[in-house]
Design a protein around this motif. Structure first.
Motif, PDB file in Angstrom:
ATOM      1  N   PRO A 155     -34.757 -95.049 -26.611  1.00 29.66           N
ATOM      2  CA  PRO A 155     -35.182 -96.178 -25.775  1.00 29.66           C
ATOM      3  C   PRO A 155     -36.407 -95.804 -24.938  1.00 29.66           C
ATOM      4  CG  PRO A 155     -33.364 -95.047 -24.735  1.00 29.66           C
ATOM      5  CD  PRO A 155     -33.562 -94.397 -26.078  1.00 29.66           C
ATOM      6  N   ASN A 156     -37.008 -96.807 -24.321  1.00 27.85           N
ATOM      7  CA  ASN A 156     -38.067 -96.537 -23.349  1.00 27.85           C
ATOM      8  C   ASN A 156     -37.481 -95.689 -22.227  1.00 27.85           C
ATOM      9  OD1 ASN A 156     -40.366 -98.137 -24.347  1.00 27.85           O
ATOM     10  ND2 ASN A 156     -38.952 -99.841 -24.067  1.00 27.85           N
ATOM     11  N   LYS A 157     -38.322 -94.906 -21.583  1.00 34.06           N
ATOM     12  CA  LYS A 157     -37.818 -94.009 -20.535  1.00 34.06           C
ATOM     13  C   LYS A 157     -37.442 -94.748 -19.262  1.00 34.06           C
ATOM     14  CE  LYS A 157     -39.260 -89.483 -21.856  1.00 34.06           C
ATOM     15  NZ  LYS A 157     -39.864 -88.232 -21.397  1.00 34.06           N
ATOM     16  N   VAL A 158     -37.922 -95.952 -19.079  1.00 33.71           N
ATOM     17  CA  VAL A 158     -37.487 -96.790 -17.961  1.00 33.71           C
ATOM     18  C   VAL A 158     -36.406 -97.711 -18.507  1.00 33.71           C
ATOM     19  CG1 VAL A 158     -38.148 -98.574 -16.296  1.00 33.71           C
ATOM     20  CG2 VAL A 158     -39.724 -96.676 -16.786  1.00 33.71           C
ATOM     21  N   ILE A 159     -35.182 -97.541 -17.987  1.00 32.50           N
ATOM     22  CA  ILE A 159     -34.054 -98.341 -18.479  1.00 32.50           C
ATOM     23  C   ILE A 159     -33.422 -99.076 -17.307  1.00 32.50           C
ATOM     24  CG2 ILE A 159     -31.847 -98.353 -19.696  1.00 32.50           C
ATOM     25  CD1 ILE A 159     -32.653 -95.723 -21.029  1.00 32.50           C
ATOM     26  N   LEU A 160     -33.288-100.387 -17.456  1.00 33.56           N
ATOM     27  CA  LEU A 160     -32.629-101.228 -16.457  1.00 33.56           C
ATOM     28  C   LEU A 160     -31.167-101.383 -16.855  1.00 33.56           C
ATOM     29  CD1 LEU A 160     -35.265-104.121 -16.273  1.00 33.56           C
ATOM     30  CD2 LEU A 160     -35.398-101.817 -15.301  1.00 33.56           C
ATOM     31  N   PHE A 161     -30.272-101.236 -15.888  1.00 30.17           N
ATOM     32  CA  PHE A 161     -28.838-101.367 -16.138  1.00 30.17           C
ATOM     33  C   PHE A 161     -28.334-102.611 -15.434  1.00 30.17           C
ATOM     34  CE2 PHE A 161     -29.881 -97.070 -16.990  1.00 30.17           C
ATOM     35  CZ  PHE A 161     -28.980 -96.620 -17.927  1.00 30.17           C
ATOM     36  N   HIS A 162     -27.772-103.537 -16.210  1.00 26.59           N
ATOM     37  CA  HIS A 162     -27.238-104.773 -15.660  1.00 26.59           C
ATOM     38  C   HIS A 162     -25.738-104.839 -15.915  1.00 26.59           C
ATOM     39  CE1 HIS A 162     -31.170-106.473 -14.767  1.00 26.59           C
ATOM     40  NE2 HIS A 162     -31.561-106.099 -15.978  1.00 26.59           N
ATOM     41  N   GLY A 163     -25.021-105.307 -14.930  1.00 25.64           N
ATOM     42  CA  GLY A 163     -23.578-105.472 -15.050  1.00 25.64           C
ATOM     43  C   GLY A 163     -22.970-105.630 -13.668  1.00 25.64           C
ATOM     44  N   GLU A 164     -21.801-106.209 -13.654  1.00 23.50           N
ATOM     45  CA  GLU A 164     -21.099-106.405 -12.387  1.00 23.50           C
ATOM     46  C   GLU A 164     -20.778-105.069 -11.725  1.00 23.50           C
ATOM     47  OE1 GLU A 164     -20.403-109.419 -10.978  1.00 23.50           O
ATOM     48  OE2 GLU A 164     -21.526-110.293 -12.642  1.00 23.50           O
ATOM     49  N   MET A 165     -20.561-105.097 -10.432  1.00 26.62           N
ATOM     50  CA  MET A 165     -20.165-103.894  -9.715  1.00 26.62           C
ATOM     51  C   MET A 165     -18.843-103.387 -10.287  1.00 26.62           C
ATOM     52  SD  MET A 165     -20.035-103.102  -5.667  1.00 26.62           S
ATOM     53  CE  MET A 165     -21.652-103.797  -5.534  1.00 26.62           C
TER      54      MET A 165
ATOM     55  N   TYR B 123     -43.961 -95.222 -13.405  1.00 23.77           N
ATOM     56  CA  TYR B 123     -45.088 -94.945 -14.290  1.00 23.77           C
ATOM     57  C   TYR B 123     -45.346 -93.444 -14.446  1.00 23.77           C
ATOM     58  CZ  TYR B 123     -45.943 -99.923 -14.182  1.00 23.77           C
ATOM     59  OH  TYR B 123     -45.807-101.273 -14.326  1.00 23.77           O
ATOM     60  N   SER B 124     -44.368 -92.626 -14.071  1.00 20.10           N
ATOM     61  CA  SER B 124     -44.522 -91.165 -14.102  1.00 20.10           C
ATOM     62  C   SER B 124     -44.352 -90.576 -15.509  1.00 20.10           C
ATOM     63  CB  SER B 124     -43.500 -90.516 -13.167  1.00 20.10           C
ATOM     64  OG  SER B 124     -42.182 -90.696 -13.687  1.00 20.10           O
ATOM     65  N   GLY B 125     -43.763 -91.342 -16.422  1.00 19.40           N
ATOM     66  CA  GLY B 125     -43.473 -90.819 -17.750  1.00 19.40           C
ATOM     67  C   GLY B 125     -42.124 -90.114 -17.830  1.00 19.40           C
ATOM     68  N   HIS B 126     -41.417 -90.062 -16.709  1.00 20.66           N
ATOM     69  CA  HIS B 126     -40.095 -89.434 -16.673  1.00 20.66           C
ATOM     70  C   HIS B 126     -39.016 -90.511 -16.847  1.00 20.66           C
ATOM     71  CE1 HIS B 126     -41.904 -85.696 -15.472  1.00 20.66           C
ATOM     72  NE2 HIS B 126     -42.509 -86.295 -14.447  1.00 20.66           N
ATOM     73  N   TRP B 127     -37.799 -90.064 -17.116  1.00 21.19           N
ATOM     74  CA  TRP B 127     -36.679 -90.986 -17.249  1.00 21.19           C
ATOM     75  C   TRP B 127     -36.429 -91.674 -15.910  1.00 21.19           C
ATOM     76  CZ3 TRP B 127     -34.644 -92.331 -21.753  1.00 21.19           C
ATOM     77  CH2 TRP B 127     -34.799 -91.475 -22.841  1.00 21.19           C
ATOM     78  N   CYS B 128     -36.292 -92.982 -15.928  1.00 19.83           N
ATOM     79  CA  CYS B 128     -35.965 -93.780 -14.739  1.00 19.83           C
ATOM     80  C   CYS B 128     -34.819 -94.709 -15.105  1.00 19.83           C
ATOM     81  CB  CYS B 128     -37.168 -94.604 -14.273  1.00 19.83           C
ATOM     82  SG  CYS B 128     -38.544 -93.623 -13.647  1.00 19.83           S
TER      83      CYS B 128
ATOM     84  N   ILE C 187     -41.071-103.948 -12.093  1.00 19.21           N
ATOM     85  CA  ILE C 187     -40.603-103.381 -13.362  1.00 19.21           C
ATOM     86  C   ILE C 187     -41.765-103.259 -14.349  1.00 19.21           C
ATOM     87  CG2 ILE C 187     -39.043-103.743 -15.327  1.00 19.21           C
ATOM     88  CD1 ILE C 187     -37.663-103.102 -12.626  1.00 19.21           C
ATOM     89  N   PRO C 188     -41.959-102.076 -14.925  1.00 20.52           N
ATOM     90  CA  PRO C 188     -43.019-101.924 -15.935  1.00 20.52           C
ATOM     91  C   PRO C 188     -42.754-102.813 -17.147  1.00 20.52           C
ATOM     92  CG  PRO C 188     -42.158 -99.773 -15.270  1.00 20.52           C
ATOM     93  CD  PRO C 188     -41.253-100.816 -14.682  1.00 20.52           C
ATOM     94  N   GLU C 189     -43.817-103.225 -17.778  1.00 22.93           N
ATOM     95  CA  GLU C 189     -43.685-104.069 -18.962  1.00 22.93           C
ATOM     96  C   GLU C 189     -42.912-103.357 -20.060  1.00 22.93           C
ATOM     97  OE1 GLU C 189     -46.765-106.141 -21.987  1.00 22.93           O
ATOM     98  OE2 GLU C 189     -47.201-106.359 -19.857  1.00 22.93           O
ATOM     99  N   SER C 190     -43.138-102.069 -20.203  1.00 23.00           N
ATOM    100  CA  SER C 190     -42.467-101.277 -21.232  1.00 23.00           C
ATOM    101  C   SER C 190     -41.180-100.681 -20.642  1.00 23.00           C
ATOM    102  CB  SER C 190     -43.402-100.173 -21.717  1.00 23.00           C
ATOM    103  OG  SER C 190     -42.769 -99.411 -22.702  1.00 23.00           O
ATOM    104  N   HIS C 191     -40.070-101.284 -20.969  1.00 20.11           N
ATOM    105  CA  HIS C 191     -38.771-100.813 -20.492  1.00 20.11           C
ATOM    106  C   HIS C 191     -37.679-101.245 -21.473  1.00 20.11           C
ATOM    107  CE1 HIS C 191     -38.888-104.948 -18.859  1.00 20.11           C
ATOM    108  NE2 HIS C 191     -37.574-104.924 -19.056  1.00 20.11           N
TER     109      HIS C 191
END
Length: 135
Positions: free
Chosen positions: A22-32, A96-101, A113-117
Motif C-alpha cells: 500500500p501507499n506509505k500514508v494509510i488512513l484507518f477508518h472505523g468506530e472506536m 510527505y516525509s516518505g516514511h510510514w504514516c 491528507i496527501p493525494e497519494s494514500h
C-alpha cells in the motif's frame, strides 16, 4: 483487498496488508474500539518495530524506528478540535516525509491528507469478527 478476520488473526492480516504494497500514508477508518490501534501495532511489528507501541491519543503522534532504520509514525487525531492543530504540529511534514504514516481519525484533517494514500476501513460484524477493506 477484503478480509473477514477475528482478532486472534490480526497479525496475519497485518502481513497481508504489507504484502499488498500500500501507499506509505494509510488512513484507518472505523468506530472506536473496532481494532484500528491494535492493527497499527501489528503493522509496526511486521515492519520491524521491536519496542513497545501505544496509542498517541494525547501526544497526537508516536514515532517508532524499525530494525532496518525505517521510521513509522502513528497518528491519532481523535482529540483534535480544529484542523490547524495538526498543521501546527507539523503533520504535513510527516505525511510527505516518505516514511510510514498510520493515521487514525483522518476525517478530522481532510485538507491535509496527501493525494497519494491508502485507506483501511474496519467494521465490527455481529459475530465479533471484523471486516477489513484496503483501498
Amino acid at each position: 483487498m477484503n478480509i473477514i478476520f477475528s482478532l486472534d488473526e490480526i497479525n496475519e492480516v497485518a502481513q497481508q496488508i504489507i504484502a499488498q504494497n500500500p501507499n506509505k500514508v494509510i488512513l484507518f477508518h472505523g468506530e472506536m474500539g473496532v481494532g484500528k490501534t491494535t492493527l497499527i501495532k501489528c503493522l509496526a511489528k511486521n515492519l520491524g518495530v521491536d519496542g513497545a507501541t501505544s496509542s498517541p491519543t494525547f501526544s497526537l503522534v508516536n514515532e517508532y524506528q524499525t530494525t532496518t532504520n525505517q521510521l513509522v509514525y502513528h497518528f491519532d487525531f481523535y482529540r483534535l478540535k480544529i484542523e490547524t492543530e495538526a498543521l501546527d504540529m507539523g503533520a504535513d511534514e510527516y505525511f510527505y516525509s516518505g516514511h510510514w504514516c498510520f493515521i487514525e481519525w483522518a476525517e478530522k484533517i481532510p485538507n491535509l491528507i496527501p493525494e497519494s494514500h491508502s485507506v483501511i476501513r474496519i467494521q465490527l460484524l455481529p459475530d465479533g469478527k471484523r471486516s477489513l477493506n484496503l483501498l
